[in-house]
Design a protein around this motif. Structure first.
Motif, PDB file in Angstrom:
ATOM      1  N   PRO A 294      48.314  43.548  57.628  1.00 57.91           N
ATOM      2  CA  PRO A 294      47.740  43.321  56.298  1.00 57.91           C
ATOM      3  C   PRO A 294      46.761  44.425  55.920  1.00 57.91           C
ATOM      4  O   PRO A 294      45.948  44.861  56.737  1.00 57.91           O
ATOM      5  CB  PRO A 294      47.020  41.976  56.446  1.00 57.91           C
ATOM      6  CG  PRO A 294      47.656  41.320  57.626  1.00 57.91           C
ATOM      7  CD  PRO A 294      48.059  42.425  58.545  1.00 57.91           C
ATOM      8  N   GLY A 295      46.856  44.895  54.688  1.00 61.00           N
ATOM      9  CA  GLY A 295      45.970  45.947  54.199  1.00 61.00           C
ATOM     10  C   GLY A 295      44.804  45.371  53.427  1.00 61.00           C
ATOM     11  O   GLY A 295      44.635  44.151  53.312  1.00 61.00           O
ATOM     12  N   PRO A 296      43.988  46.246  52.839  1.00 67.69           N
ATOM     13  CA  PRO A 296      42.784  45.787  52.134  1.00 67.69           C
ATOM     14  C   PRO A 296      43.042  45.282  50.721  1.00 67.69           C
ATOM     15  O   PRO A 296      42.129  44.805  50.063  1.00 67.69           O
ATOM     16  CB  PRO A 296      41.920  47.052  52.094  1.00 67.69           C
ATOM     17  CG  PRO A 296      42.914  48.173  52.083  1.00 67.69           C
ATOM     18  CD  PRO A 296      44.069  47.703  52.930  1.00 67.69           C
ATOM     19  N   GLY A 297      44.250  45.410  50.227  1.00 70.51           N
ATOM     20  CA  GLY A 297      44.520  45.063  48.840  1.00 70.51           C
ATOM     21  C   GLY A 297      44.257  46.250  47.933  1.00 70.51           C
ATOM     22  O   GLY A 297      43.669  47.261  48.333  1.00 70.51           O
ATOM     23  N   ALA A 298      44.694  46.140  46.699  1.00 68.48           N
ATOM     24  CA  ALA A 298      44.554  47.244  45.758  1.00 68.48           C
ATOM     25  C   ALA A 298      44.492  46.705  44.336  1.00 68.48           C
ATOM     26  O   ALA A 298      45.001  45.615  44.054  1.00 68.48           O
ATOM     27  CB  ALA A 298      45.747  48.203  45.881  1.00 68.48           C
ATOM     28  N   PRO A 299      43.872  47.464  43.423  1.00 63.16           N
ATOM     29  CA  PRO A 299      43.851  47.034  42.028  1.00 63.16           C
ATOM     30  C   PRO A 299      45.239  47.140  41.411  1.00 63.16           C
ATOM     31  O   PRO A 299      46.052  47.962  41.826  1.00 63.16           O
ATOM     32  CB  PRO A 299      42.867  48.009  41.365  1.00 63.16           C
ATOM     33  CG  PRO A 299      42.871  49.214  42.242  1.00 63.16           C
ATOM     34  CD  PRO A 299      43.119  48.713  43.632  1.00 63.16           C
ATOM     35  N   TYR A 300      45.526  46.318  40.435  1.00 67.12           N
ATOM     36  CA  TYR A 300      46.775  46.433  39.698  1.00 67.12           C
ATOM     37  C   TYR A 300      46.477  46.486  38.206  1.00 67.12           C
ATOM     38  O   TYR A 300      45.432  46.025  37.737  1.00 67.12           O
ATOM     39  CB  TYR A 300      47.735  45.280  40.011  1.00 67.12           C
ATOM     40  CG  TYR A 300      47.332  43.923  39.483  1.00 67.12           C
ATOM     41  CD1 TYR A 300      47.697  43.505  38.208  1.00 67.12           C
ATOM     42  CD2 TYR A 300      46.603  43.033  40.272  1.00 67.12           C
ATOM     43  CE1 TYR A 300      47.338  42.256  37.726  1.00 67.12           C
ATOM     44  CE2 TYR A 300      46.233  41.785  39.804  1.00 67.12           C
ATOM     45  CZ  TYR A 300      46.604  41.399  38.529  1.00 67.12           C
ATOM     46  OH  TYR A 300      46.248  40.166  38.053  1.00 67.12           O
ATOM     47  N   GLY A 301      47.392  47.103  37.473  1.00 62.60           N
ATOM     48  CA  GLY A 301      47.200  47.280  36.043  1.00 62.60           C
ATOM     49  C   GLY A 301      48.063  46.341  35.233  1.00 62.60           C
ATOM     50  O   GLY A 301      49.022  45.744  35.730  1.00 62.60           O
TER      51      GLY A 301
END
Length: 551
Positions: free
Chosen positions: A376-383
């Motif tokens: 699992p990664g840290p997550g990311a912003p989405y547009g």
């Protein structure tokens, strides 16, 4: 394109909805950015050759910062001992005027889709290179045609014909066999790029340089014409092109003639693309192998959701089980299914470490054979992309000529009325299937793709799906058979969504718009295929009763 044969203008389309978000994030980090830097790398290799051959270059690579890209082109040229005349088009960037125009807060980018006449002004002003921000994709072709033939705003049929040619060219090799449903009929290992021979009446011939790969056929051109369009009226800032009047005819090997295109007054409004951050997302993919796949998936969901602290639970948890497993498989991968968890929340912490913690803690206490495709990664912003519509006169369309003069480009002098636009939309939404015809005879259960091609894509959160028949008997059957109701059965993901159906008899095609299938658009990654690129191929794989005479 520069070495393969004679050429007057070389165009390049660099901007998609997702690209604008990427460029907006670039601009946040460095205000001098916001343009497609790949264009400069390409130009470094070929600017001298283009100038030597007298080929003008027109691109929308300026993105959010066309003035800066124009300067960068001049700097690049100077470093090579070249001195091209560079013009640019601006005014599409609405962000500095957000409050004045009544646009929502929190936008990263807001850009109107400008038309072709700013490009034409730059070319009339002697530009060798024209860079723009957000213009319609077809404007890159229409602008040079306006400059060459001297068309005015009232030459609607000619403008509409150039719009259609521009739409065919805008996605490059998609018109020469790339992404083509019947790709096995041609060598598409390395398809060439298409070019258009434009004529003064707006008609054109689509072809490609001799010796390049792929093919230009009525089928490949039809496929691209259906790509990301809707009903018979293709709205644009300069003209409304009637797609139901387009005629395609073979004109020799790798040559397809486009004529008959009728144009109507454009709408009084300009479309604007708005990009903003929607929140943060993360994804965890569990691999389920062998027996009891459904039970393993149910166990994962119970354990995972029980393990989440109530006050750390993401706003959205979406589970998708892809049954990619095969019974009695010869490899472990072929015996495995994928269970995908997508989490979204405004708070990045809720989709970051918390999700990873729960997934890792399940590792020794979960289903047999527990493992993930990746840690699992840290997550990311989405547009999120959405469209808005502004009165054309509110947008400051400006051509900046090579000598620095600024020319204001007025909106179209004659536009459709609001009532006419409303009637057009209602007409498109209410259009139904053709009347029943004669008995087609015996049928056989078979994939739709044996008798029909398809091309699909995205428009914000909506999916566009074009389906065409290869001959007249196939069209008579397809137009009667492929109703909205049948489409809902064949594509269960769309069963509860609003669907519009449009007939284009000249192209032997049906165009569907499926509202909301893609959620908040490609950047939000709402579904497995976030741009609906393969939606048409899924439809073609579905089986239904097809007349044996067509098979």
């Amino acid at each position: 394109m520069l070495t393969g044969g004679p050429l007057d203008v070389l165009t390049g389309d660099y901007l998609a909805e997702l690209t604008m978000l990427i460029l907006a994030r670039d601009r946040l980090k460095d205000p001098s950015l916001g343009y497609a830097r790949t264009f400069l790398r390409q130009l470094e290799e070929c600017l001298g050759l283009a100038l030597e051959r007298g080929v003008r270059i027109v691109v929308n690579a300026g993105g959010l910062n066309p003035a800066r890209l124009a300067d960068a082109v001049r700097e690049l040229a100077k470093s090579q001992g070249l001195d091209p005349a560079v013009g640019h088009v601006e005014g599409d960037d609405l962000l500095p005027r957000r409050e004045e125009l009544g646009l929502r807060e929190g936008l990263l980018a807001a850009n109107a889709y400008l038309g072709a006449f700013g490009i034409a002004e730059c070319l009339w002003g002697g530009a060798d290179v024209v860079v723009t921000g957000r213009v319609t994709d077809a404007a890159l072709v229409v602008g040079p045609a306006v400059a060459h033939f001297g068309w005015g705003a009232d030459d609607l049929d000619a403008l509409a014909g150039a719009v259609v040619a521009g739409h065919v060219l805008e996605c490059g090799a998609q018109a020469t066999g790339g992404n083509y449903a019947f790709f096995r009929e041609h060598d598409v290992t390395r398809p060439g790029f298409p070019l258009a021979e434009l004529h003064a009446d707006g008609s054109s011939v689509i072809t490609k340089h001799p010796g390049t790969g792929g093919a230009v056929t009525v089928g490949t051109v039809t496929a691209q014409l259906l790509y990301e369009t809707g009903g018979p009226r293709y709205l644009g800032p300069d003209v409304t092109a009637r797609l139901d009047t387009v005629r395609l005819t073979g004109d020799g090997p790798d040559r397809v003639r486009i004529d008959g295109v009728r144009g109507e007054a454009p709408p009084a409004t300009l479309k604007a693309g708005l990009n903003r951050l929607g929140g943060h997302r993360n994804e965890v993919v569990f691999v389920l192998t062998g027996l009891d796949i459904e039970a393993k998936a149910a166990l994962v969901r119970r354990q995972f959701e029980d393990g989440l602290a109530a006050d750390r639970r993401p706003a959205e948890l979406r589970w998708t089980l892809a049954r990619t497993d095969h019974a009695d498989a010869a490899t472990e991968e072929a015996a495995s299914a994928l269970l995908r968890l997508t989490a979204r929340d405004a708070d990045p912490a809720r989709v970051g470490r918390e999700l990873g913690r729960v997934a890792v803690e399940m590792g020794l206490a979960g289903y047999p054979g527990f493992h993930l495709t990746a840690p699992p990664g840290p997550g990311a912003p989405y547009g999120v992309f959405e469209a808005a519509y502004l009165a054309a006169g509110e947008v400051e369309h400006t051509a900046v000529l090579p000598d620095g003069r600024r020319v204001a480009v007025p909106p179209a002098p004659v536009t459709a009325t609001v009532q006419e636009e409303r009637e057009e939309r209602e007409e498109q939404e209410e259009q139904g299937p053709e009347e029943e015809g004669a008995d087609p005879g015996p049928t056989r259960r078979a994939p739709l793709g044996l008798v029909a091609g398809a091309r699909s894509g995205d428009k914000g959160g909506d999916a566009n799906l074009g389906v065409w028949a290869r001959d007249e008997p196939g069209w008579r059957w397809l137009s009667r058979t492929l109703t909205i109701e049948l489409l809902r059965e064949l594509l269960p993901e769309a069963a509860e969504l609003s669907i519009a159906r449009h007939l284009l008899p000249n192209l032997r095609a049906i165009n569907f718009t499926i509202t909301g299938l893609l959620g908040e658009g490609v950047a939000a990654q709402h579904r497995f295929d976030p741009q609906a690129k393969a939606l048409g191929e899924w439809l073609r794989s579905r089986r239904l009763d097809i007349p044996e005479a067509l098979l």
